[in-house]
Design an enzyme around this catalytic site. Structure first.
Site, PDB file in Angstrom:
ATOM      1  N   LYS A 195     -30.582  58.547  97.830  1.00 22.58           N
ATOM      2  CA  LYS A 195     -31.315  57.385  97.098  1.00 22.58           C
ATOM      3  C   LYS A 195     -32.919  57.788  97.026  1.00 22.58           C
ATOM      4  CE  LYS A 195     -28.334  54.015  96.617  1.00 22.58           C
ATOM      5  NZ  LYS A 195     -27.743  53.715  95.099  1.00 22.58           N
ATOM      6  N   TYR A 213     -34.265  52.413 101.800  1.00 14.77           N
ATOM      7  CA  TYR A 213     -34.380  53.634 102.655  1.00 14.77           C
ATOM      8  C   TYR A 213     -34.749  54.913 102.092  1.00 14.77           C
ATOM      9  CZ  TYR A 213     -29.081  53.386 102.312  1.00 14.77           C
ATOM     10  OH  TYR A 213     -27.764  53.351 101.970  1.00 14.77           O
TER      11      TYR A 213
END
Ligand code: HXC
Ligand code: NAP
Length: 296
Positions: free
Chosen positions: A181, A166
């Site tokens: 992330k 993601y």
């Protein structure tokens, strides 16, 4: 049987197999954050099987004990050290302990992260801060500590940052973790260029769905809403922990020295999955079984 019947991606070789020569990491120390549980432990296991001395750093004594149980007999040495990666001083102390025991780690696996599903509108500022602090800031602080020591010593090294897909797609229900992330993936690209001239390779490794017993109750609860996880993957199966370990050891091995700034996705193509027509939208609140949002 018709030849077009779905069979899924084949199972990998058994636990204990390796594509790399025995002893590939003899004499190399591998520092794994969050290496006492789940994927971190699986990654540490594969390095250990290939001869590495292991350093496992995380906060909770019970997780460090799990590391000792699982990794203590692989052949190389093992040091477990309590460390919160949000705290640069604690990271420095963990590296000091590693250096004293084994010498400077040649490989850093930034695996530790934090995550829980929550609709963005329900997320408290501290919940956002906590996940970003562990997942993004902690990863940078560890990478910085590792690189500064190698630059000072004039020695090469390899960093593997564990990410999530993601980072590219966004992650409804995980706004904090997805943003963190994305930062981790971007950081891989920057640091690989900055530190390449000093012999430091920096790569990302993105797991797909790898269920394991150590998953937090929040994440397990989220997954439990899908009755059969295998049929939701193009591979018709989830990942086997050793498959991630093999990918990590390859990326940090002498056979991958010219691979740097790359993020390798190990997920059976799940993150690219699309359907011909979209299914109806279900809000994150409904997916999580939450009632209507109320200010308060
Ligand atoms: C909403 C939550 C919450 C939840 C915590 N918070 N859990 N908010 N829903 N389920 C909020 C708290 O209320 C608090 O905000 C803030 O987050 C910090 O919580 P603490 O418990 O004080 O933080 P701490 O003790 O530092 O623990 C960090 C943690 C915890 C992230 C909350 O879960 C943890 O230690 N996790 C480590 C392991 C982990 O997360 N693994 C998942 C990796 S899996 P307030 O405002 O109340 O102070 C992954 C990808 C999986 O990343 C993908 C699967 C598909
Ligand atoms: P996990 O078992 O919950 O592991 C997280 C680890 O991070 C724990 O060992 C924890 O140890 C450590 N940690 C958390 N906060 C820390 C802190 N502040 N300082 C030091 N260590 C800390 O989860 P996992 O599934 O193995 O996840 C490992 C990595 O894979 C993460 O980067 C995650 O985002 C990624 N990932 C996993 C999946 C999956 O399907 N499992 C999918 C995509 C991405 P302590 O509690 O002892 O600190």
């Amino acid at each position: 049987m018709s030849t077009s019947e779905p069979i899924g991606l084949p199972e990998p070789p058994e636990i204990g197999a390796s594509a790399l020569p025995e002893g590939t990491f003899d004499g190399v120390t591998v520092f794994v954050t969050g290496g006492g549980t789940g994927l971190g432990r699986a990654i540490a296991t594969e390095f250990g099987r290939l001869g590495a001395d292991l350093v496992v750093a995380s906060r909770k004594p019970e997780h460090l004990e799990q590391a000792t149980e699982a990794l203590g007999d692989l052949g190389g040495g093992l040091l477990t050290t309590q460390c919160d990666i949000r705290e640069p001083d604690q990271i420095a102390a963990a590296f000091d302990a590693a250096v004293e025991r084994f010498g400077l780690p040649g490989v850093l696996v930034n695996n530790a992260a934090a995550n829980f599903p929550v609709p963005a509108e329900d997320m408290s500022p501290n919940a956002w801060r906590t996940v970003v602090d562990i997942t993004l800031n902690g990863t940078f602080f560890c990478a910085r500590e590792f690189a500064r020591r190698h630059l000072a010593a004039g020695t090469p090294g390899s960093i593997v940052n564990v990410g999530a897909s993601y980072a590219w797609t966004g992650g409804p229900g995980f706004a904090h973790s997805a943003a963190a992330k994305a930062g981790v993936k971007n950081m891989v690209e920057t640091l690989a260029v900055e530190w390449g001239p000093y012999g430091i390779q920096v790569n990302g490794l993105v797991p797909g769905l790898f269920p394991h017993e150590d998953m937090t109750a929040d994440i397990k609860g989220n997954l439990a809403r899908t009755s059969d996880k295998d049929v939701c993957q193009p591979a018709l199966r989830v990942g086997r922990l050793r498959e991630l370990g093999w990918a990590a050891t390859f990326l940090a091995s002498p056979y991958a020295r010219f691979i740097s700034g790359h993020t390798l996705v190990v997920d059976g193509a799940n993150w690219q999955r699309r359907t011909l027509t979209n299914p109806p939208v279900v809000t994150v609140r409904d997916q999580m079984g939450k009632g209507p949002f109320e200010l308060g």
